[in-house]
Structures are given as structure tokens and as C-alpha cells.
Design a protein around this motif. Structure first.
Motif, PDB file in Angstrom:
ATOM      1  N   ILE A  63       0.720  -1.149  -0.126  1.00 57.40           N
ATOM      2  CA  ILE A  63       0.118   0.068  -0.001  1.00 57.40           C
ATOM      3  C   ILE A  63       0.784   1.177  -0.045  1.00 57.40           C
ATOM      4  N   ALA A  64       0.730   2.189  -0.956  1.00 59.69           N
ATOM      5  CA  ALA A  64       1.324   3.321  -1.121  1.00 59.69           C
ATOM      6  C   ALA A  64       0.747   4.539  -0.808  1.00 59.69           C
ATOM      7  N   PHE A  65       0.913   5.579   0.117  1.00 60.90           N
ATOM      8  CA  PHE A  65       0.445   6.859   0.307  1.00 60.90           C
ATOM      9  C   PHE A  65       0.933   7.929  -0.417  1.00 60.90           C
TER      10      PHE A  65
ATOM     11  N   ALA B 176       4.440   2.173   1.900  1.00 61.46           N
ATOM     12  CA  ALA B 176       5.546   3.039   1.352  1.00 61.46           C
ATOM     13  C   ALA B 176       4.768   4.434   1.376  1.00 61.46           C
ATOM     14  N   PHE B 177       5.399   5.313   2.011  1.00 63.08           N
ATOM     15  CA  PHE B 177       5.117   6.860   2.057  1.00 63.08           C
ATOM     16  C   PHE B 177       5.894   7.524   0.980  1.00 63.08           C
ATOM     17  N   THR B 178       5.160   8.625   0.135  1.00 64.64           N
ATOM     18  CA  THR B 178       5.794   9.528  -0.499  1.00 64.64           C
ATOM     19  C   THR B 178       5.382  10.945  -0.631  1.00 64.64           C
ATOM     20  N   ASP B 179       6.300  12.036  -0.563  1.00 60.78           N
ATOM     21  CA  ASP B 179       5.821  13.444  -0.339  1.00 60.78           C
ATOM     22  C   ASP B 179       6.805  14.301  -1.090  1.00 60.78           C
ATOM     23  N   ILE B 180       6.413  15.549  -1.561  1.00 64.89           N
ATOM     24  CA  ILE B 180       7.387  16.204  -2.241  1.00 64.89           C
ATOM     25  C   ILE B 180       8.128  17.049  -0.975  1.00 64.89           C
ATOM     26  N   ASN B 181       7.610  17.212   0.144  1.00 66.91           N
ATOM     27  CA  ASN B 181       7.951  17.559   1.373  1.00 66.91           C
ATOM     28  C   ASN B 181       8.869  16.759   2.201  1.00 66.91           C
ATOM     29  N   ALA B 182      10.216  16.857   2.044  1.00 65.56           N
ATOM     30  CA  ALA B 182      10.989  15.918   2.724  1.00 65.56           C
ATOM     31  C   ALA B 182      10.760  15.908   4.069  1.00 65.56           C
ATOM     32  N   ASN B 183      10.640  17.221   4.748  1.00 62.49           N
ATOM     33  CA  ASN B 183      10.714  17.308   6.252  1.00 62.49           C
ATOM     34  C   ASN B 183       9.377  17.045   6.759  1.00 62.49           C
TER      35      ASN B 183
ATOM     36  N   ILE C  25       8.321   1.048   7.150  1.00 58.73           N
ATOM     37  CA  ILE C  25       7.896   1.977   6.291  1.00 58.73           C
ATOM     38  C   ILE C  25       8.784   2.192   5.128  1.00 58.73           C
ATOM     39  N   GLN C  26       8.601   2.319   4.012  1.00 55.99           N
ATOM     40  CA  GLN C  26       9.385   2.880   3.020  1.00 55.99           C
ATOM     41  C   GLN C  26       9.198   4.254   2.682  1.00 55.99           C
ATOM     42  N   ALA C  27       9.786   5.178   3.040  1.00 50.50           N
ATOM     43  CA  ALA C  27       9.552   6.810   2.931  1.00 50.50           C
ATOM     44  C   ALA C  27      10.464   7.225   1.886  1.00 50.50           C
ATOM     45  N   THR C  28      10.045   7.956   1.001  1.00 45.93           N
ATOM     46  CA  THR C  28      10.977   8.316  -0.152  1.00 45.93           C
ATOM     47  C   THR C  28      10.213   9.634  -0.648  1.00 45.93           C
TER      48      THR C  28
END
Length: 500
Positions: free
Chosen positions: A5-7, A35-42, A64-67
Motif C-alpha cells: 500500500i502506498a500513500f 510506502a510513503f511519498t511526499d514532495i516535502n521531505a521534512n 515504512i518505505q519513505a521516499t
């Protein structure tokens, strides 16, 4: 069970953390990949730390795979949650404040009216790029669960132009269902409903208790309630005039139709300031700004607080986890979902996105035929669908003439502004939001030229009929519990104080 599942937009603390809790409360999902993804790294880092802490303290071994690499997060995903806000609070601010110069007073501005239409232009442009990534790297039969607004527009665009099976999810039906139960002094589980229409304009066309039809008694029950005649004036008035209660809050509903927010002197007659969603000018922008500012500064304290417990009793009413549970385990779930109409509601367009009852199990998401909506309810929805269609086509093709026509056809914009004002407002909004509107590159240049060289229509220094102060973090610190609820909840109107 093991699937991914990706967010997308995982830096959204409210939705991401609560949806993950809902999913991991299902015992059979203890080995899924996340998996988590966002354009704001912070933002992504903070939310990931918090959610990983929750996972660890619940004794699960998920990592969690965060990228910030979206394709990496989407690779192999079977289910994808979309919780993005394209342009963030910076763009959202212009959705509210530029229309105010032209007298358009919005409470939320994320579904229809000037703000919702522009939000759609930003969101659809990016969602088509996201859909391209999904087609390239996600699992072949993946399902996109869209929580982002404008719900109907984005879900429509992803299905028709993105080539990705998409279902739109919202908690509005659940809220109104609870209110109906409250006015009859019944438990929610005892009240059966059929609710149908379009997102944020869905109608409780049937209400039953133990097989007894209460639909014709709903108005009387709301009018006799101690609190709702003060806090839900618009909804009760619509119920009185159209015959059926509508899902959306007083503030939301007031900006989708032409009658309640067009005259500044009358707005206060229709709203209540006990909580922002009852009609406060720019109320959602205010609470989102306060929530983000609070989370940014108070995050270290969040890491010291008890973790969320992944228990069945703690699951929210958000549909997402129940849909995935139904598809994967066969457990039957009934909810209200946003899907392509295809004749489900006979007197709304077949290609539009409608919200109606559906059932989920191993066989998929199945939507029974509702038939015709009551004629007046259908008329309200069809006006909005016309605006949605124009706005979607404008966003997909970068056609600013269609964008202007969408604004003209919008109920509130058309009630407040003349054509010249609408044309100029669109120019202002295109220029202000240009960095999130790649499809309008040439239109932005032309708009900027007109604003610089043409004689301009006079605008107003108008702050809105009910604009409230944005609290500082020092002010929020005086009530940390309230600040934490605001920052941590996906539903920022879950707790609704009494009227003022």
C-alpha cells in the motif's frame, strides 16, 4: 497476507496516520508493505517517524518505505491512497483571498466555487502525472483510493483521462447519518439510510428505523432539535425547500448554491461561529494553517506521547481500510462511494462521478442501482456537474476559456460577480498559482499582460463576513489538547462545540 500500500502526500499527518491505524487494526494485514511519498521531505520525515513508532509499539515488524521518489513508492503497489494537497497552504490561501476581492466569501473553497475550481486545476494536472507513474510501475490491477478534493473532479479525471481505476472516499455521509440518528434520539446503528447524489451534495432520500420510514419526519425532527437550528441553518433550509437532508456541513453547503453567501449583510444570518465548518469565512484554511504550524513546532512532544493502538475499536469511519479488507478477506462492507455513474442514478449524467451506496467483498466493489433522484435534488446536482465537467476539461487541456466558463456557471461565483469581474479574477488566480499550473503556461503570460496593461475592474478590500484570527502557536499552546486534535485529525470538524 502480503501486498503493498502506498500513500501519496503522506506528509498529511491527519489522514496518513489515521488511515494507517485503520489498516493495521486488521489482524490479517500485519505483514503488508507500506510506502510513503511526499514532495516535502521534512513533513514526510516527521510523519514517517511518528507512524513507524506506532508500528513498533504495536509489535509489528513492518518497516515504512519513505521516499520523495514517487515512482519508487508506487512500484508494485496494489492499493494507493491519495491524500495530496497540490500547492499546499500557499496556493490554498489564494483560493480564498483572491475571490474575496471580488466579493466571493467561501468557508472552505475546495470543492466548488472559485477556490474549488482552481484547486481542481492544480490537482488534476498533477494527478494525471501520478496516474502515468501508476500505470508504469504499480501492480497491474491496482486501485487508487482518492481522498483529495475536489473529490468528484479528481476521481472523474483519474478514471477518464488517467487510465487508473479510482474510487473517491469521503466521511460526509457518516456525519449526516449520525445527525439524523441524533434528532430521533436513536443509535446510529438502528437507522438505515439510502444516500445518493454527488460528493458533498448527497441526499438522504430514505431514512428508516426498524423498517418504519422516517423520511418525511426528518424536517420536523431537525427543527425541534436543541442545537441544529442554530448550527445547520442552511442545511435545514435546503431540507425545507428540497425535501431531503444533504450530507454536507452548513459552511460547505452554503458555498455550493447561490442563495446563502451572495449578500455580505445576510451571511451571518445563515451561519454559526461555534466551529469553523458552520460557515466561517476561510475557516478551513485557518484550521489547516493552525494545525500545520502546531505540528511543525510541537512534533518532539508527539513522539513522547503514547502510540496509537491498532485495535478494531479504534478504527475510524473512513471507508478506505474497510474496502481493502473486503476485497482481500471477503468480509462484506457497506459504505457510500464515489464512482462513475453508469446509470446508478438515472437522472444524473452517466459519465459523472456520483456518490451512492455500495458493497465490497471478494467479488469487488458493487453498486446497486438507485434510480432517479427526487427532481429538485437532481437539479442541484446537475448544476454542479456542469461546473465540474467544464473545470475538468479545462484542467486536462489547459483551456482557460473553459476555465472561465466554469467560473461563470458556478452557482456562488455567478450570483456575486459579473462577467468582467470573473474574467479578471481568473487572470489573477492563474498568475498567482502559475507554478502549479503547467498546462496554462501561455494563458498565464496573457493574463499577466492584461493585468499589467489593461484598465482593471475595481475590486474590494473585503476580508469576509466572518473571518476569524489565525491563532499563533503561543495561543494554541494554551490548549494543547485542542491543538493536537486539530493537527492530528483528518476530519477537522469531528468535534463540534455548541453554537455561539
Amino acid at each position: 497476507m502480503s501486498f503493498k500500500i502506498a500513500f501519496i502526500g503522506a506528509g498529511s499527518i491527519g489522514f496518513t496516520r489515521s488511515l494507517l491505524r485503520d489498516l493495521l487494526a486488521v489482524p490479517k494485514f500485519k505483514d503488508i508493505k507500506v510506502a510513503f511519498t511526499d514532495i516535502n521531505a521534512n513533513n514526510l520525515e516527521m510523519v514517517t517517524q511518528l507512524c513507524q513508532r506506532d508500528i513498533n509499539e504495536n509489535g509489528l515488524s513492518i518497516s515504512i518505505q519513505a521516499t520523495t521518489d514517487r515512482k519508487m513508492a508506487l512500484k508494485g503497489a496494489k492499493y494507493i491512497f491519495n491524500v495530496v494537497r497540490i500547492g499546499g497552504l500557499e496556493a490554498f490561501k489564494t483560493d480564498i483571498e483572491i475571490p474575496l476581492k471580488y466579493g466571493i466569501d467561501q468557508c472552505v473553497g475546495d470543492t466548488l466555487s472559485a477556490g474549488g475550481i482552481m484547486y481542481g486545476q492544480r490537482g488534476i494536472a498533477e494527478m494525471l502525472a501520478i496516474c502515468k507513474d501508476i500505470r508504469e510501475v504499480a501492480a497491474e490491477e491496482c486501485l487508487l483510493l482518492n481522498y483529495a478534493n475536489p473529490m468528484a473532479m479528481i476521481t472523474w479525471a483519474c478514471n477518464q483521462y488517467g487510465g487508473v481505476k479510482t474510487i473517491g472516499l469521503c466521511h460526509g455521509v457518516q456525519h449526516g447519518h449520525q445527525q439524523i440518528a441524533d434528532v430521533f434520539n436513536l443509535d446510529k446503528q438502528e437507522v438505515d439510510i439510502i444516500c445518493a447524489g454527488i460528493n458533498h451534495q448527497t441526499w438522504y432520500i430514505q431514512v428508516k428505523h426498524n423498517g418504519v420510514d422516517l423520511t418525511n419526519k426528518v424536517l420536523e425532527a431537525f427543527e425541534k432539535h436543541q442545537e441544529f437550528p442554530k448550527t445547520e441553518k442552511v442545511r435545514i433550509d435546503m431540507l425545507k425547500r428540497f425535501g431531503y437532508y444533504s450530507t454536507e456541513s452548513n459552511g460547505h453547503l452554503s458555498e455550493y448554491v447561490p442563495w446563502y453567501r451572495k449578500n455580505p449583510d445576510e451571511i451571518l444570518d445563515w451561519i454559526d461561529l461555534g466551529v469553523w465548518i458552520n460557515g466561517e469565512t476561510g475557516g478551513y484554511l485557518r484550521v489547516c494553517t493552525e494545525g500545520r504550524n502546531w505540528f511543525d513546532i510541537d512534533f518532539p512532544n508527539w513522539m513522547k506521547e503514547p502510540a496509537m493502538e491498532y485495535k478494531q475499536r479504534n478504527r475510524s469511519e473512513e471507508h478506505g481500510s474497510y474496502i481493502i479488507e473486503g476485497l482481500e478477506t471477503g468480509r462484506v462492507y457497506r459504505g457510500h462511494f464515489n464512482v462513475i455513474n453508469k446509470g446508478i442514478i438515472a437522472n444524473l449524467p452517466a459519465d459523472s462521478i456520483i456518490e451512492a451506496p455500495g458493497y465490497v467483498d471478494h467479488n469487488g466493489i458493487n453498486m446497486p442501482v438507485v434510480g432517479d433522484l427526487p427532481l429538485g435534488c437532481a437539479a442541484v446536482c446537475n448544476v454542479s456537474i456542469s461546473v465540474q465537467r467544464l473545470a475538468i476539461e479545462a484542467a486536462v487541456h489547459g483551456d482557460d476559456m473553459l476555465l472561465r466558463q466554469a467560473m461563470m456557471m458556478d452557482s456562488l461565483v455567478g450570483a456575486v460577480c459579473n462577467p468582467n469581474e470573473i474574467w479578471q479574477m481568473v487572470d489573477e488566480m492563474l498568475v498567482a498559482q502559475s507554478e502549479w499550473l503547467p498546462q496554462y503556461k501561455e494563458a498565464v503570460k496573457e493574463a499577466a499582460y492584461r493585468l499589467e496593461n489593461n484598465e482593471l475592474v475595481p475590486t474590494k478590500d473585503y476580508k469576509g463576513a466572518a473571518r476569524l484570527h489565525v491563532k499563533t502557536v503561543e495561543e494554541m499552546a494554551l490548549d494543547r489538547d485542542e491543538a493536537n486534535i486539530n493537527a492530528g485529525e483528518a476530519d477537522k470538524a469531528k468535534v463540534r462545540p455548541a453554537s455561539k
